[in-house]
Design an enzyme around this catalytic site. Structure first.
Site, PDB file in Angstrom:
ATOM      1  N   LYS A   1      -4.831  -9.183  -7.375  1.00 49.98           N
ATOM      2  CA  LYS A   1      -6.025  -9.416  -6.554  1.00 49.98           C
ATOM      3  C   LYS A   1      -7.163  -8.510  -7.022  1.00 49.98           C
ATOM      4  CE  LYS A   1      -6.487  -7.643  -2.425  1.00 49.98           C
ATOM      5  NZ  LYS A   1      -6.541  -7.247  -1.006  1.00 49.98           N
TER       6      LYS A   1
ATOM      7  N   LYS B   1       0.817  -1.216   0.000  1.00 50.60           N
ATOM      8  CA  LYS B   1       0.000   0.000   0.000  1.00 50.60           C
ATOM      9  C   LYS B   1       0.847   1.261   0.000  1.00 50.60           C
ATOM     10  CE  LYS B   1      -4.407  -1.422   1.963  1.00 50.60           C
ATOM     11  NZ  LYS B   1      -5.514  -1.006   2.833  1.00 50.60           N
TER      12      LYS B   1
ATOM     13  N   LYS C   1     -11.085  -3.121  -4.588  1.00 43.82           N
ATOM     14  CA  LYS C   1     -11.918  -1.928  -4.762  1.00 43.82           C
ATOM     15  C   LYS C   1     -11.081  -0.734  -5.157  1.00 43.82           C
ATOM     16  CE  LYS C   1     -12.806  -2.735  -0.053  1.00 43.82           C
ATOM     17  NZ  LYS C   1     -13.653  -2.859   1.069  1.00 43.82           N
TER      18      LYS C   1
END
Ligand code: AMP
Ligand code: TRP
Length: 343
Positions: A204, A121, A207
């Site tokens: 993956k 991230k 969202k």
């Protein structure tokens, strides 16, 4: 690892999802569908929309509020019954942040440095990441330990965080000479513990992917679901005779896993049924199945979202019930670590 590894602790399930955007098919198959199964098995279930986790990266405030209500609607539409499960948003129960602080003082920097989700991230410029993003896994440990939860149903990507939670619990118990926190077990089951992007079988489904075609959202209409599956990347080979034949075919394998999870069957059985057929024949079957399973959820979400005050009432009530469990555990934690509690 089961609850039996935690003698003296009542089996209790806790899990959370970030309300930072809409829920995806990955959230549904990897988490939500299984949350409903656990509830229906009669175990005590506590489910949390982790809005404090969501703000570890900046969120537009109005969108965050909307996404939190929409995620609550998604949980209820998928079968979470707020009378049987506790459903709430994290920031309404202050004990999460309070225990999170205590656990920040237990977790070691070396442990946090090994967390792969932070590295993913934060990306290349980790100096610019928030301190909250770095501490995120220890807040997650607080979420779980605050309820003395013994089982944590999650997708594959969260396994490392639940293992860290076990380490934090063990270190707390050791440092203070107590057996206060259980060692919660990750529960990672089913055919779709890692749903991949429809555009790239190595990524993956998420969202936060910039391409909406990469994912199915729980709010997508039947037409959108059908269009995305028809466009999903595959290869020119037919379905193999055996599951092993999908080994190096990530996109094809992903569609089979999705089918299996939606149908409640094993991937091997799905491969067997479609053996020899091309994906031109498989995709329409997957469209029919996905629309049949997901269509009603999106319709019900729309109905629930028409009455946001009712959703807020449900979340408020859930928060009160969560607080009633969490507060005494937090108080006991403060006593164990030596805080004066005089009011
Ligand atoms: P998040 O959306 O990151 O808050 O994830 C909430 C839950 O959904 C966690 O248990 C994740 O492991 C699970 N999850 C998220 N994306 C996927 C995916 N693509 N496949 C399977 N599980 C997922
Ligand atoms: N970190 C989880 C995710 O991104 C969300 C989460 C926060 C969670 N607290 C939790 C999951 C506690 C399980 C238990 O998916």
């Amino acid at each position: 690892m089961t609850a039996a590894a935690n003698p003296g602790f009542t089996p209790r399930i806790f899990s959370g999802i970030q309300p930072s955007g809409g829920l995806t098919l990955g959230n549904y198959l990897g988490a939500l569908k299984r949350f409903v199964e656990k509830q229906d098995e009669g175990i005590e279930t506590i489910y949390c929309l982790v809005d404090l986790h969501a703000i570890t990266v900046w969120q537009d405030p109005a969108k965050l509020r909307h996404a939190t209500r929409e995620a609550a609607a998604g949980f209820i539409a998928a079968g979470i019954d707020p009378a049987r499960s506790i459903l709430f948003n994290q920031s309404q129960v202050g004990a999460h942040a309070e225990l999170g602080w205590v656990l920040n003082c237990v977790a070691r920097l070396g442990w946090m440095n090994r967390m792969t989700q932070f590295k993913d991230k934060a990306g290349k410029n980790s100096e610019a990441a928030s301190l909250g993003l770095y501490a995120y896994p220890s807040l997650m440990a607080a979420d779980i330990l605050l309820y003395h939860a013994t089982m944590v149903p999650v997708g594959e990507d969260q396994k490392q965080h639940v293992e860290l939670t076990r380490d934090i619990a063990a270190k707390f118990n050791h440092d203070y000479g107590v057996s206060f926190f259980p060692a919660p077990a990750p529960v990672i089951e089913g055919a779709a513990t890692r749903v991949m992007s429809l555009r790239d079988g190595t990524k993956k489904m998420s969202k936060s992917d910039p391409s909406d075609a990469s994912r199915i959202n729980l709010t997508d209409s039947a037409d959108m679901i059908a269009a995305k599956i028809r466009k999903a990347k595959t290869d020119a080979e037919p379905m193999p005779e055996h599951l092993a034949g999908l080994k190096d075919r990530a996109e094809a394998k992903n569609l089979v896993n999705i089918y299996a999870a939606l149908a409640g069957r094993t991937p091997a059985a799905v491969v067997h049924e479609f053996a020899g057929k091309g994906f031109g024949a498989f995709k329409p079957a997957l469209v029919d199945l996905a629309v049949a399973k997901l269509g009603p959820i999106s319709v019900e979400m729309g109905r629930l979202m028409a009455d946001p005050a009712e959703i807020d009432r449900i979340l408020g009530q859930g928060a009160e019930r969560a607080d009633a469990i969490a507060r005494p555990i937090l108080e006991r934690t403060f006593e164990i670590v030596g805080m004066v509690r005089s009011r």
